[in-house]
Design an enzyme around this catalytic site. Structure first.
Site, mmCIF file in Angstrom:
data_model
loop_
_atom_site.group_PDB
_atom_site.id
_atom_site.type_symbol
_atom_site.label_atom_id
_atom_site.label_comp_id
_atom_site.label_asym_id
_atom_site.label_seq_id
_atom_site.Cartn_x
_atom_site.Cartn_y
_atom_site.Cartn_z
ATOM 1 N N GLU A 96 0.831 -1.216 0.000
ATOM 2 C CA GLU A 96 0.000 0.000 0.000
ATOM 3 C C GLU A 96 0.860 1.259 0.000
ATOM 4 O O GLU A 96 0.491 2.257 -0.623
ATOM 5 C CB GLU A 96 -0.910 0.011 1.228
ATOM 6 N N HIS A 101 9.260 -1.373 3.061
ATOM 7 C CA HIS A 101 9.175 -1.557 4.520
ATOM 8 C C HIS A 101 9.072 -3.036 4.859
ATOM 9 O O HIS A 101 8.482 -3.816 4.109
ATOM 10 C CB HIS A 101 7.987 -0.794 5.121
HETATM 11 P P1 AMP Z 1 1.844 -2.543 3.112
HETATM 12 O O1 AMP Z 1 0.473 -3.060 2.821
HETATM 13 O O2 AMP Z 1 2.867 -3.629 3.202
HETATM 14 O O3 AMP Z 1 2.242 -1.422 2.187
HETATM 15 O O4 AMP Z 1 1.767 -1.960 4.585
HETATM 16 C C1 AMP Z 1 1.580 -0.615 4.868
HETATM 17 C C2 AMP Z 1 1.434 -0.517 6.359
HETATM 18 O O5 AMP Z 1 1.638 0.840 6.740
HETATM 19 C C3 AMP Z 1 0.061 -0.928 6.870
HETATM 20 O O6 AMP Z 1 0.213 -1.989 7.804
HETATM 21 C C4 AMP Z 1 -0.458 0.353 7.523
HETATM 22 O O7 AMP Z 1 -1.222 0.099 8.684
HETATM 23 C C5 AMP Z 1 0.813 1.099 7.831
HETATM 24 N N1 AMP Z 1 0.704 2.544 7.939
HETATM 25 C C6 AMP Z 1 0.149 3.387 7.038
HETATM 26 N N2 AMP Z 1 0.257 4.666 7.449
HETATM 27 C C7 AMP Z 1 0.898 4.621 8.644
HETATM 28 C C8 AMP Z 1 1.316 5.602 9.586
HETATM 29 N N3 AMP Z 1 1.078 6.902 9.386
HETATM 30 N N4 AMP Z 1 1.948 5.201 10.710
HETATM 31 C C9 AMP Z 1 2.189 3.900 10.923
HETATM 32 N N5 AMP Z 1 1.826 2.921 10.076
HETATM 33 C C10 AMP Z 1 1.188 3.271 8.949
#
Ligand code: AMP
Length: 118
Positions: A96, A101
């Site tokens: 996302e 990460h």
């Molecule tokens: P991915 O689907 O691997 O891209 O994971 C993105 C992650 O980022 C998800 O688990 C979200 O909950 C997390 N996330 C998005 N925005 C934030 C934020 N501002 N602070 C901490 N985590 C976030």
């Protein structure tokens, strides 16, 4: 260089986040929508968009992500019970946020890595 994302703002502390570790190469902070008792994101400070964008020059930061993951897992008390490190890449991988990460997830039984396809 990847486009700016919300994670770049977290690294530079321009928006609030629960940062649990930061050094010259990586930053780690608690996921805003935790999927388990421990759910931490570990990211390179350099804005690399996806795993597909990494180069050999990124190897020090990528290696540091693992050593920091292990350290944070020990600190969270889940090193012995076990945990999962997860990196999603692009659409089919469920990515996302397009700043590479690593998810550190643990503190409960996580089950199978992937759901079985029927
Ligand atoms: P991915 O689907 O691997 O891209 O994971 C993105 C992650 O980022 C998800 O688990 C979200 O909950 C997390 N996330 C998005 N925005 C934030 C934020 N501002 N602070 C901490 N985590 C976030």
């Amino acid at each position: 260089m990847a486009e700016e994302t919300i994670f770049g703002k977290i690294i530079r502390k321009e928006i609030p986040a629960d940062i649990v570790y930061q050094d010259d190469l990586v930053t780690a902070f608690k996921d805003i929508d935790p999927q388990a008792p421990t759910h931490i994101l570990i990211i390179p400070n350099k804005a690399i968009a996806t795993v597909d964008d990494v180069t050999e020059a990124d190897e020090p930061a990528l290696g540091r992500m693992f050593t920091v993951a292990a350290k944070l897992a020990r600190e969270a008390g889940i090193a012995e019970s076990g945990y999962r490190l997860l990196v999603n890449c692009r659409d089919d991988g469920g990515q996302e946020v397009y700043h590479l990460h690593m998810h550190l997830v643990g503190g409960r039984r996580l089950g199978r890595m992937l759901q079985r396809q029927s």
